[in-house]
Design an enzyme around this catalytic site. Structure first.
Site, PDB file in Angstrom:
ATOM      1  N   CYS A 104      20.524   4.965  39.190  1.00  0.00           N
ATOM      2  CA  CYS A 104      20.533   5.881  38.042  1.00  0.00           C
ATOM      3  C   CYS A 104      20.769   5.092  36.754  1.00  0.00           C
ATOM      4  O   CYS A 104      21.740   4.338  36.650  1.00  0.00           O
ATOM      5  CB  CYS A 104      21.646   6.913  38.245  1.00  0.00           C
ATOM      6  SG  CYS A 104      22.136   7.800  36.760  1.00  0.00           S
ATOM      7  N   GLU A 105      19.896   5.252  35.778  1.00  0.00           N
ATOM      8  CA  GLU A 105      20.025   4.471  34.556  1.00  0.00           C
ATOM      9  C   GLU A 105      21.151   4.979  33.646  1.00  0.00           C
ATOM     10  O   GLU A 105      21.531   4.308  32.687  1.00  0.00           O
ATOM     11  CB  GLU A 105      18.711   4.431  33.781  1.00  0.00           C
ATOM     12  CG  GLU A 105      18.286   5.719  33.139  1.00  0.00           C
ATOM     13  CD  GLU A 105      16.946   5.584  32.415  1.00  0.00           C
ATOM     14  OE1 GLU A 105      16.811   6.190  31.346  1.00  0.00           O
ATOM     15  OE2 GLU A 105      16.039   4.898  32.914  1.00  0.00           O
ATOM     16  N   HIS A 106      21.694   6.156  33.940  1.00  0.00           N
ATOM     17  CA  HIS A 106      22.770   6.701  33.117  1.00  0.00           C
ATOM     18  C   HIS A 106      24.139   6.175  33.535  1.00  0.00           C
ATOM     19  O   HIS A 106      25.042   6.068  32.700  1.00  0.00           O
ATOM     20  CB  HIS A 106      22.771   8.233  33.191  1.00  0.00           C
ATOM     21  CG  HIS A 106      21.507   8.838  32.702  1.00  0.00           C
ATOM     22  ND1 HIS A 106      20.949   9.976  33.260  1.00  0.00           N
ATOM     23  CD2 HIS A 106      20.654   8.467  31.710  1.00  0.00           C
ATOM     24  CE1 HIS A 106      19.832  10.279  32.638  1.00  0.00           C
ATOM     25  NE2 HIS A 106      19.629   9.375  31.700  1.00  0.00           N
ATOM     26  N   HIS A 107      24.306   5.895  34.843  1.00  0.00           N
ATOM     27  CA  HIS A 107      25.617   5.478  35.338  1.00  0.00           C
ATOM     28  C   HIS A 107      25.568   4.205  36.185  1.00  0.00           C
ATOM     29  O   HIS A 107      26.620   3.711  36.595  1.00  0.00           O
ATOM     30  CB  HIS A 107      26.241   6.597  36.190  1.00  0.00           C
ATOM     31  CG  HIS A 107      26.422   7.887  35.455  1.00  0.00           C
ATOM     32  ND1 HIS A 107      25.494   8.925  35.527  1.00  0.00           N
ATOM     33  CD2 HIS A 107      27.404   8.315  34.626  1.00  0.00           C
ATOM     34  CE1 HIS A 107      25.908   9.931  34.767  1.00  0.00           C
ATOM     35  NE2 HIS A 107      27.054   9.593  34.219  1.00  0.00           N
TER      36      HIS A 107
ATOM     37  N   GLN B 147      14.670   9.970  38.142  1.00  0.00           N
ATOM     38  CA  GLN B 147      13.746  10.267  39.242  1.00  0.00           C
ATOM     39  C   GLN B 147      12.413  10.794  38.747  1.00  0.00           C
ATOM     40  O   GLN B 147      11.352  10.486  39.321  1.00  0.00           O
ATOM     41  CB  GLN B 147      14.391  11.265  40.204  1.00  0.00           C
ATOM     42  CG  GLN B 147      13.562  11.519  41.468  1.00  0.00           C
ATOM     43  CD  GLN B 147      14.292  12.378  42.470  1.00  0.00           C
ATOM     44  OE1 GLN B 147      15.517  12.289  42.591  1.00  0.00           O
ATOM     45  NE2 GLN B 147      13.577  13.216  43.200  1.00  0.00           N
TER      46      GLN B 147
ATOM     47  N   HIS C 206      21.566  11.736  44.447  1.00  0.00           N
ATOM     48  CA  HIS C 206      22.045  10.949  43.314  1.00  0.00           C
ATOM     49  C   HIS C 206      23.563  10.791  43.430  1.00  0.00           C
ATOM     50  O   HIS C 206      24.296  11.778  43.383  1.00  0.00           O
ATOM     51  CB  HIS C 206      21.677  11.631  42.000  1.00  0.00           C
ATOM     52  CG  HIS C 206      20.216  11.623  41.713  1.00  0.00           C
ATOM     53  ND1 HIS C 206      19.668  10.976  40.624  1.00  0.00           N
ATOM     54  CD2 HIS C 206      19.166  12.169  42.384  1.00  0.00           C
ATOM     55  CE1 HIS C 206      18.349  11.132  40.639  1.00  0.00           C
ATOM     56  NE2 HIS C 206      18.021  11.855  41.696  1.00  0.00           N
TER      57      HIS C 206
ATOM     58  N   CYS D 126      25.545   9.622  41.318  1.00  0.00           N
ATOM     59  CA  CYS D 126      26.243  10.008  40.090  1.00  0.00           C
ATOM     60  C   CYS D 126      26.630  11.484  40.142  1.00  0.00           C
ATOM     61  O   CYS D 126      27.526  11.926  39.427  1.00  0.00           O
ATOM     62  CB  CYS D 126      25.389   9.724  38.858  1.00  0.00           C
ATOM     63  SG  CYS D 126      23.782  10.532  38.855  1.00  0.00           S
TER      64      CYS D 126
END
Length: 211
Positions: A106-109, A147, A175, A177
């Site tokens: 996940c590019e956010h976390h 995704q 996910h 996250c």
């Protein structure tokens, strides 16, 4: 960067689907060294003892993992070699590969995305080896991702390489996250689908793929 990689990259940029990247002059070794140093600071800042034999190699392991493994898909030099084969057999029915193992981040976390992909296409003038489909999925999964974009990138890459719109991609993933932080929902999964050509326009073909 091989010609197939260049072709795919141009197509993704044209459609606004490329991963947000900037020009980076650092070599793999330079990236490794910098990340190792920064992760040393992170581990130390958390109050962990880097002199402990269980922790002393952690910055090295993380830096190596980021550069050579889970984020290897950032570098188009790692794009799989794709040999297009003339469709001499005249195959005009669906080719579908199911249950492709998929692990991304996940590019956010920067936490794991874990799932499976299903990919299909209807050949025109050429086909590709079945394992190449798995390798393309893996290449784009080995990036910081969302995704929805991952699903579209696989679609566009195969449309570009096979010179056909008749491609479909579906991903089901957990996910971490969501599972291991925040709401901590351990049961939910996320499904995304990208359809092109007759997979989008013909409900029978779409149903065959999704079924």
């Amino acid at each position: 960067m091989n010609p197939a990689a260049q072709q795919v990259r141009r197509a993704l940029i044209a459609q606004g689907l490329e991963t947000p990247l900037r020009d980076n002059p650092l070599s793999s070794q330079q990236k490794y060294e910098r990340i190792k140093g920064l992760m040393t600071e992170v581990v130390d800042t958390l109050g962990l003892d880097l002199n402990d034999d269980s922790l002393c190699e952690t910055p090295h392991r993380i830096a190596k993992m980021y550069v050579n493994e889970i984020f290897a898909g950032i570098d188009y030099d790692n794009f799989p070699a794709i040999a297009q084969i003339d469709n001499k057999m005249g195959v005009d029915e669906m080719v579908k590969v199911s249950d492709i193992s998929l692990t991304s981040t996940c590019e956010h976390h920067f936490i794991t995305i874990d799932g499976t992909a299903k990919v299909a296409y209807i050949p025109k003038s050429s086909i590709i080896g079945l394992s190449k489909i798995n390798r393309i999925v893996r290449f784009f999964a080995q990036r910081p991702q969302v995704q929805e974009r991952l699903t579209q990138q696989i679609l566009v890459a195969l449309q570009t390489l096979l010179n056909t719109d008749d491609v479909a991609v579906s991903i089901s993933a957990t996910h971490y996250c969501v599972k291991s932080r925040g709401i901590m929902d351990s049961q939910s999964s996320t499904q995304t689908t990208a359809l092109g050509g007759c997979f989008k326009s013909n409900h029978h073909t779409r149903a065959e793929f999704l079924g």
